[in-house]
Design an enzyme around this catalytic site. Sequence first.
Site: not given
Length: 375
Positions: A119, A134, A14
């Site tokens: 994250h 995202n 991520c």
Amino acid sequence: MESIFHEKQEGSLCAQHCLNNLLQGEYFSPVELSSIAHQLDEEERMRMAEGGVTSEDYRTFLQQPSGNMDDSGFFSIQVISNALKVWGLELILFNSPEYQRLRIDPINERSFICNYKEHWFTVRKLGKQWFNLNSLLTGPELISDTYLALFLAQLQQEGYSIFVVKGDLPDCEADQLLQMIRVQQMHRPKLIGEELAQLKEQRVQKTDLERVLEANDGSGMLDEDEEDLQRALALSRQEIDLEDEEADLRRAIQLSMQGTSRNTCQDTPQTSGTHLTSEELRKRREAYFEKQQQQQQQDPPGHPCEKPNTSSGALDSDLALHSKYGWSIYTLRASEKCRVSGHTPTYWIRTCIFNKIPRGFTCRVNLRSIFLWLW
């Protein structure tokens, strides 16, 4: 929306997706971020060695895993910060006292980096609109100017750490295009897990539907075959019934032509249930005609023969014939009475059906054939 660069989640990379979505291109790879993490680990080791390589703290540091990366692909904020310094960008904590004293409206910023546990994701302004980039989403999510502050406040309540990106971001195609036009988003993009679950559910439903359709097709074919068989059997029974009726009618006509011994003026009593042979019927027919000629000679002219009555003996005789040859014999009786008395066939058919035929019997003769034969 197609011009916006958006990397979707792969493994635990991520941090890589966050940086590339921020810079709008494939600027960093896991190898490059790992190199930055190793460089940071070496710098930390050198600082710990200044206290002595034989010290307890140094030996404990060497035994601990790296705090800048792990085998899953996670990278720390230090790695992300050093990666952005290459582009002259700096990270400032959004809720820090120094930044809050500046009282800058979030709309006037260019981008944010958000982190919760392990994250990372980017919120960036492209053109004149804000987008949530995202990597866990199936695509960019449009955020209105009025909702941006509320969105960031909600993230803080959920435990996210928000960093403001300061500096000039590299030029990108999406930013130039969205400076001229504004986009509209009818449906919010779903999380990748939700989309996969929905696709799986759709596949399961499709499989179940195919099974049901296959089952219905099979039963439908069986039902159609069964219906065809039933129709064929019904037609066969109808043909057999018609053949039986025609055969009964022919036999009744032959017996009627041979004659019976019942007199039209006075019925001769017979025993109910007697079965007469063809020879007996022929003899009684001859006796009937002889008696009729004698009566016509004795009766004065102008006195027609009276209409026959419906005595019990005649009824028993007809019932005896019916038990063997069916209702056809009544129609033939009616035909004989018509020729003698002058009444229409319809009158005698009604007489046979409503007056002489007992209840409980079933007529098997074809009435249409009877009427055609009578007329």
